[in-house]
Design a protein around this motif. Structure first.
Motif, mmCIF file in Angstrom:
data_model
loop_
_atom_site.group_PDB
_atom_site.id
_atom_site.type_symbol
_atom_site.label_atom_id
_atom_site.label_comp_id
_atom_site.label_asym_id
_atom_site.label_seq_id
_atom_site.Cartn_x
_atom_site.Cartn_y
_atom_site.Cartn_z
ATOM 1 N N ILE A 102 49.972 84.603 -27.378
ATOM 2 C CA ILE A 102 48.734 84.400 -27.389
ATOM 3 C C ILE A 102 48.151 83.657 -25.889
ATOM 4 O O ILE A 102 48.748 82.617 -25.808
ATOM 5 C CB ILE A 102 48.233 83.411 -28.483
ATOM 6 N N PHE A 103 47.665 84.527 -25.086
ATOM 7 C CA PHE A 103 47.632 84.130 -23.769
ATOM 8 C C PHE A 103 46.056 84.288 -23.589
ATOM 9 O O PHE A 103 45.535 85.409 -23.564
ATOM 10 C CB PHE A 103 48.334 84.884 -22.503
ATOM 11 N N ASN A 104 45.217 83.080 -22.957
ATOM 12 C CA ASN A 104 43.729 83.356 -22.845
ATOM 13 C C ASN A 104 43.432 82.625 -21.536
ATOM 14 O O ASN A 104 43.789 81.422 -21.263
ATOM 15 C CB ASN A 104 43.132 82.533 -23.922
ATOM 16 N N GLU A 105 42.264 83.286 -20.820
ATOM 17 C CA GLU A 105 41.853 82.569 -19.710
ATOM 18 C C GLU A 105 40.571 81.821 -20.079
ATOM 19 O O GLU A 105 39.811 82.312 -20.934
ATOM 20 C CB GLU A 105 41.617 83.533 -18.577
ATOM 21 N N ILE A 106 40.410 80.488 -19.666
ATOM 22 C CA ILE A 106 39.392 79.913 -20.186
ATOM 23 C C ILE A 106 38.259 80.147 -19.049
ATOM 24 O O ILE A 106 38.540 79.721 -17.712
ATOM 25 C CB ILE A 106 39.532 78.273 -19.912
ATOM 26 N N LEU A 107 36.771 80.504 -19.352
ATOM 27 C CA LEU A 107 35.879 80.755 -18.577
ATOM 28 C C LEU A 107 34.920 79.972 -18.866
ATOM 29 O O LEU A 107 34.612 79.428 -20.178
ATOM 30 C CB LEU A 107 35.380 82.220 -18.567
ATOM 31 N N VAL A 108 33.941 79.347 -17.967
ATOM 32 C CA VAL A 108 32.944 78.502 -18.395
ATOM 33 C C VAL A 108 31.519 79.416 -18.112
ATOM 34 O O VAL A 108 31.291 80.216 -17.399
ATOM 35 C CB VAL A 108 32.847 77.327 -17.191
ATOM 36 N N ARG A 109 30.807 78.678 -19.021
ATOM 37 C CA ARG A 109 29.384 79.351 -19.101
ATOM 38 C C ARG A 109 28.302 78.224 -19.003
ATOM 39 O O ARG A 109 28.647 77.243 -19.435
ATOM 40 C CB ARG A 109 28.948 80.077 -20.588
ATOM 41 N N MET A 110 27.066 78.303 -18.431
ATOM 42 C CA MET A 110 25.989 77.351 -18.378
ATOM 43 C C MET A 110 24.965 77.677 -19.146
ATOM 44 O O MET A 110 24.419 78.855 -19.028
ATOM 45 C CB MET A 110 25.704 77.178 -16.923
ATOM 46 N N ARG A 170 53.083 76.259 -30.876
ATOM 47 C CA ARG A 170 52.822 77.661 -30.745
ATOM 48 C C ARG A 170 53.060 78.276 -29.412
ATOM 49 O O ARG A 170 53.383 77.570 -28.381
ATOM 50 C CB ARG A 170 51.479 78.180 -31.267
ATOM 51 N N ASP A 171 53.419 79.708 -29.336
ATOM 52 C CA ASP A 171 53.931 80.391 -28.083
ATOM 53 C C ASP A 171 52.336 80.859 -27.590
ATOM 54 O O ASP A 171 52.127 81.931 -27.610
ATOM 55 C CB ASP A 171 54.719 81.594 -28.526
ATOM 56 N N VAL A 172 51.766 79.859 -27.165
ATOM 57 C CA VAL A 172 50.468 79.940 -26.363
ATOM 58 C C VAL A 172 50.385 79.405 -24.981
ATOM 59 O O VAL A 172 51.260 79.020 -24.784
ATOM 60 C CB VAL A 172 49.267 79.475 -27.402
ATOM 61 N N MET A 173 49.330 80.103 -24.320
ATOM 62 C CA MET A 173 49.031 79.716 -22.950
ATOM 63 C C MET A 173 47.529 79.613 -22.716
ATOM 64 O O MET A 173 46.814 80.616 -23.242
ATOM 65 C CB MET A 173 49.761 80.555 -21.845
ATOM 66 N N TYR A 174 47.066 78.607 -22.071
ATOM 67 C CA TYR A 174 45.641 78.567 -21.701
ATOM 68 C C TYR A 174 45.610 78.501 -20.121
ATOM 69 O O TYR A 174 46.175 77.586 -19.691
ATOM 70 C CB TYR A 174 44.746 77.545 -22.149
ATOM 71 N N ILE A 223 51.803 74.513 -22.319
ATOM 72 C CA ILE A 223 50.743 75.805 -22.647
ATOM 73 C C ILE A 223 49.733 75.562 -21.711
ATOM 74 O O ILE A 223 48.828 76.357 -21.987
ATOM 75 C CB ILE A 223 50.495 75.538 -24.190
ATOM 76 N N ILE A 224 49.770 74.966 -20.533
ATOM 77 C CA ILE A 224 48.602 74.974 -19.631
ATOM 78 C C ILE A 224 48.956 75.781 -18.361
ATOM 79 O O ILE A 224 50.213 75.488 -17.857
ATOM 80 C CB ILE A 224 48.203 73.615 -19.220
#
Length: 557
Positions: free
Chosen positions: A339-347, A393-397, A428-429
């Motif tokens: 589970i690998f997710n890129e964090i994106l910002v919204r305004m 968990r086996d995750v990454m953000y 996980i960061i």
């Protein structure tokens, strides 16, 4: 104070809580050891002994983009009347003064912070003058705005014209950061005195805040106003300023606005002067620029500065949100991240959800990226604290960081502190930096990567291939992932040159022990081609659009 309590029967805490000030005491590490009730009420959090000042009361210095807690940590000297804001109290300003706390032997054991509302701190005189700035003893912003409004009203009902000069010290932050805040304060005072000596009786000079000044010139046309502005610039250039044996060359940039019958209101005049001043800086600093409504470049700059106000308001009112974009594993290996997710910002603005391309250019141009980066990181870390089960968990953000943030010494401390918080697993960061930022800030980036690696965090090099590409730099940068720019990926099935670029970046990255992520994957044929090449991960709309970051138990962030 204890003896006074015993003599009078009055609890010393009653006295401290009844003062018209917010009082805070911190130890030498910046941890709070005492707050009176007024100061405690300023915070959004419940007070606990030993909480860091920046967590409990995240004051932001008005003349920069730094947390006051960082300034306090970096300064050994007392601090006098530093203007600050709190994100959750919007535009309300405060003044903080800091003095040392010593034990019976004279050893410094902490600092005492006295905080007052900016309007309460104004000095009042019987001759009608009010709102003096404590540092320069010039008129403050409120009185300046009142008098400007009078000039606007006068111009609208008469044939007279007036002028507004908006002045900013060039590269003030550089002097502040390299020589200390005491040097910055003394430079502000020296320039204030220099400007005052060049003006005539009837001209009004004030400190608008930070390193900015305003001048009001009555019965003045544009030519005369520019002549005075140029005289001020020359006077500051001639002014000697030596601090700790080091001579500094000071300069100022000035925006000029004519106040006439076409000036609608005070706010418009201030906004136009602000735009003209920024244009003077962009044209090389140390010069004058006159606002001209027909100037298309000024019009675009005005639009950009409108975004600055919107961004600052969004930061103050928490009008940002986070979404995640999936990064899909392509190879079947034991140590892959499932589970690998890129964090994106919204305004959020006027009911719309804005993508980064709509507000980031203005944020980058006007130095607001560090504030946005800090908001994103803090929000992600808060999310991981609330959802502690993710840590096992086996995750990454993956979180993007701007070059402006990486160049701030306090930013690494901010990240360190966040990663050391309870219930956050640094493993996980993953922080993302672009190739161009990495190469142009190579030393700072390398130090940052090494510091995060020590805690177990990861790094990705974003947009590789389109900037100042060099496999030599790739060999030297200790990143864990290389993101292959989507410019080459999206049509690699049709463009043999792009296919060769993707293949070479993937092969060399693997030789260097780095895993690869292909961006802009939008078609199945491209995904299959990447899989055949052995690219480790794919990211793009083929497997869905960005979705809201939600708590495991439900609810958005």
């Amino acid at each position: 104070m204890r003896e006074f309590s015993e003599m009078t029967g009055i609890d010393s805490n009653w006295i401290l809580n009844s003062l018209g000030q917010y009082l805070i005491c911190v130890d030498l590490c910046g941890r709070i050891s005492y707050v009176n009730e007024s100061a405690s009420d300023l915070s959004q959090h419940e007070y606990s002994h030993g909480v860091p000042l920046g967590d409990f009361l995240p004051f932001v210095v008005i003349d920069g983009d730094t947390l006051f807690a960082d300034r306090l940590r970096s300064s050994k000297d007392d601090i006098s009347a530093c203007g600050v804001l709190l994100p959750h109290t919007k535009d309300h300003q405060y003044l903080i003064s800091v003095s040392k706390v010593c034990d019976d032997d004279g050893v410094v054991v902490g600092r005492c912070l006295s905080v007052v509302d900016d309007d309460v701190s104004s000095v009042h005189y019987g001759d009608g003058q009010s709102h003096l700035d404590p540092l320069t003893e010039l008129m403050g912003r409120k009185e300046f705005e009142r008098r400007l409004e009078n000039l606007v009203n006068d111009a609208s009902t008469s044939s007279r014209t007036h002028a507004l000069l908006y002045i900013d010290i060039d590269q003030f932050k550089l002097i502040n950061d390299t020589s200390g805040h005491s040097a910055g304060d003394n430079l502000i005072k020296a320039i204030a005195e220099c400007l005052a000596n060049e003006l005539f009786i009837g001209d009004m000079l004030c400190r608008l805040g930070g390193d900015e000044f305003g001048v009001l010139l009555s019965n003045m046309d544009t030519f005369e106003a520019c002549s005075i502005a140029n005289r001020l610039i020359k006077a500051v250039k001639r002014m000697p300023f030596v601090w700790s044996g080091i001579s500094h060359r000071a300069s100022i940039s000035i925006g000029v606005v004519l106040v006439d019958e076409h000036t609608p209101d005070r706010e418009s005049a201030m906004s136009q002067a602000d735009v003209a001043m920024y244009s003077a800086k962009e044209n090389g600093r140390g010069r004058v620029h006159v606002y001209d409504k027909s100037d298309k470049k000024l019009s675009r700059l005005h639009d950009d500065m409108g975004w600055v106000h919107r961004i600052n308001k969004a930061l103050a009112t928490d009008d940002f949100s986070l979404v995640t974009e999936r990064i899909l594993p392509l190879v079947d290996e034991l140590n892959r991240i499932t589970i690998f997710n890129e964090i994106l910002v919204r305004m959020h603005y006027k009911g719309e959800v804005l993508r980064p391309g709509q507000f980031m250019p203005a944020a980058e141009r006007f130095g607001l990226m560090p504030q946005i980066d800090r908001w994103v990181i803090k929000t992600v870390f808060d999310y991981l604290q609330r959802n502690a089960e993710l840590n096992s968990r086996d995750v990454m953000y993956s979180i993007n960081i701007s070059g402006q943030s990486l160049c701030q010494e306090s930013f690494l401390d901010f990240v360190y502190h966040g990663l050391r918080r309870a219930n956050i697993n640094p493993k996980i960061i993953c922080f993302e930096i672009t190739e161009t930022v990495a190469i142009t800030n190579f030393s700072a980036v390398t130090r940052f990567i090494q510091g995060v690696h020590e805690l177990g965090g990861k790094f990705a090099l974003d947009d590789f291939g389109t900037g100042m590409s060099s496999f030599g730099y790739l060999q030297e940068l200790p990143v864990d992932f290389v993101k292959i720019d989507g410019l080459f990926v999206h049509d690699m099935d049709k463009n043999p040159v792009h296919e060769a670029m993707v293949r070479s970046i993937n092969d060399i990255s693997h030789v260097l022990g780095k895993r690869t992520i292909a961006e802009f994957v939008e078609r199945q044929v491209v995904l299959e081609q990447l899989q055949a090449m052995g690219v480790d991960y794919a990211q793009g709309y083929l497997h869905g659009y960005p979705t809201e970051l939600v708590d495991i138990a439900g609810g958005g962030v």
